[in-house]
Write a protein that holds these residues in place. Sequence first.
Motif, PDB file in Angstrom:
ATOM      1  N   PHE A  45       0.845  -1.196   0.000  1.00  0.00           N
ATOM      2  CA  PHE A  45       0.000   0.000   0.000  1.00  0.00           C
ATOM      3  C   PHE A  45       0.876   1.239   0.000  1.00  0.00           C
ATOM      4  N   THR A  92      -2.407   7.423  -1.052  1.00  0.00           N
ATOM      5  CA  THR A  92      -3.311   7.501  -2.205  1.00  0.00           C
ATOM      6  C   THR A  92      -2.829   8.494  -3.255  1.00  0.00           C
ATOM      7  N   MET A 117      -9.924   1.641  -7.353  1.00  0.00           N
ATOM      8  CA  MET A 117      -8.930   1.589  -6.282  1.00  0.00           C
ATOM      9  C   MET A 117      -9.512   1.147  -4.935  1.00  0.00           C
ATOM     10  N   TYR A 118      -8.746   0.365  -4.226  1.00  0.00           N
ATOM     11  CA  TYR A 118      -9.058   0.016  -2.836  1.00  0.00           C
ATOM     12  C   TYR A 118      -8.416   1.094  -1.962  1.00  0.00           C
ATOM     13  N   THR A 119      -9.210   2.104  -1.659  1.00  0.00           N
ATOM     14  CA  THR A 119      -8.696   3.234  -0.890  1.00  0.00           C
ATOM     15  C   THR A 119      -9.379   3.261   0.463  1.00  0.00           C
ATOM     16  N   SER A 129      -5.040   8.733   4.065  1.00  0.00           N
ATOM     17  CA  SER A 129      -5.665   7.981   2.983  1.00  0.00           C
ATOM     18  C   SER A 129      -4.602   7.113   2.315  1.00  0.00           C
ATOM     19  N   THR A 153      -3.879   3.459  -0.213  1.00  0.00           N
ATOM     20  CA  THR A 153      -4.491   2.663  -1.280  1.00  0.00           C
ATOM     21  C   THR A 153      -3.665   1.417  -1.533  1.00  0.00           C
ATOM     22  N   ARG A 208      -7.500  -4.325  -7.669  1.00  0.00           N
ATOM     23  CA  ARG A 208      -8.407  -3.410  -8.370  1.00  0.00           C
ATOM     24  C   ARG A 208      -9.827  -3.872  -8.120  1.00  0.00           C
TER      25      ARG A 208
END
Length: 421
Positions: free
Chosen positions: A44, A47, A65-67, A75, A77, A112
């Motif tokens: 990660f 972001t 996006m996996y945020t 934040s 991602t 994703r």
Amino acid sequence: MLTKRPRGTNDFLPEDTCKWQYVENLLREICHEFGYEEIRTPIFEETELFLRGVGDTTDIVQKEMYTFEDAGGRSVTLRPENTASAVRAYVENKMAYRSQPTKLFYIGPMFRYERPQAGRFRQFHQFGVECFGAASPAADAEIITLAWEFYHRLGLQNLELNLNSVGCPECRPAYRKALQDFLRPNLDKLCDSCRERFDKNPLRILDCKNPECQQYLVGAPTTLDALCDDCREHFNAVNKYLDAVGIPYKINERLVRGLDYYTNTAFEILLSDIGAQSAVCGGGRYNRLVEEIGGKSTPGVGFALGMERVFNALASQGIELPAGRKVDVFVAALDAEAGEESFRLTTELRRQGLAAAQDVMGRSLKAQFKYADKFAAAYTLIVGGDELARGAVQLRDMAAGEQQEVAIADVVSLICAKFHK
Ligand code: ATP
Ligand code: MG
């Protein structure tokens, strides 16, 4: 109730991971031959990195996006790709001050939020390379050759390399305008996403899959027609390098990367027989990305390929990978009293680098032999009884079906000699 794995993810079981390891080893070997070294970046990132590095007009950033906010309120991602992280690491670790170019590869999971389907997952794996610091077309041709070599060595057929050039900040503005002028009369007939792209990202309209939009693209000016002299020369040189090593390619004027930091070469490798998800590899040159991420102006070129799609293609073309590694010796204990000696011998064989299996379930000899079948070991060692009392064991050569008594003091070196250890 059992909690299931999240949608769009996979468990890879031992029969799968032995195949993954084979393919990963092949990739590592090819990277070594081509002079690419591994980089491992965090799973990660902040972001912000992907907003800049992937581009806030892309599907990835807008939808996939996996945020989330971590407990400290930042934040972060899960990485949807690895190029942005590789660029960040290159800048942050001042790799530009090492001898150039910096040639890196990565392999690992990407995330994703997509609609899962065949060949499309939410956690999937990419292998990719990045070459920083080299502006020459030889660098473009080298990474394309690396990708091609990989698929070729796996024995995959029906590969198609598509190649294009998207120009540079010199020639692209004029092209962009020419394309907008061409499309403007039919702008209201294009699909929603193309209309959205028209101002910010008009080149991406060229690769819209919508047949309606395709129809309005017939006769559109091409990026190749608009290349400046330097870009044309670069493109021709890439073609010539590929010709020199016998890699066939198709010039596809619709193949584009929409963002400003992409320059010159764009390429994609397709596998015509794996159905809808036919793109197995995508890459190109990004001479302005390092600057975008906050480094000094540095040319770069790279690609990413999808690992799951490699396995799909292997399966659909009926290509079997070599089986996993074999067990060399199975050590059976005749009775409970023999337990310690057989455990010691098993460990000694392992310490010598042999793959040795033993029973750890306290099974009968008969059950141990049944268990041993699954390993198909070349040798079986039987420990216990009268032999053990006189300091010996039985060694059975499974292929020859021959059995002999061997002194415990000699048995490990005897077995090692058979395996050249
Ligand atoms: P696609 O058009 O299939 O969505 P993409 O343009 O999003 O691909 P890239 O971001 O260029 O793909 O990633 C490079 C490669 O990674 C693709 O060619 C594909 O093989 C693989 N890939 C991308 N997204 C996925 C996914 N969700 N699941 C499995 N593989 C993927
Ligand atoms: Mg995609």
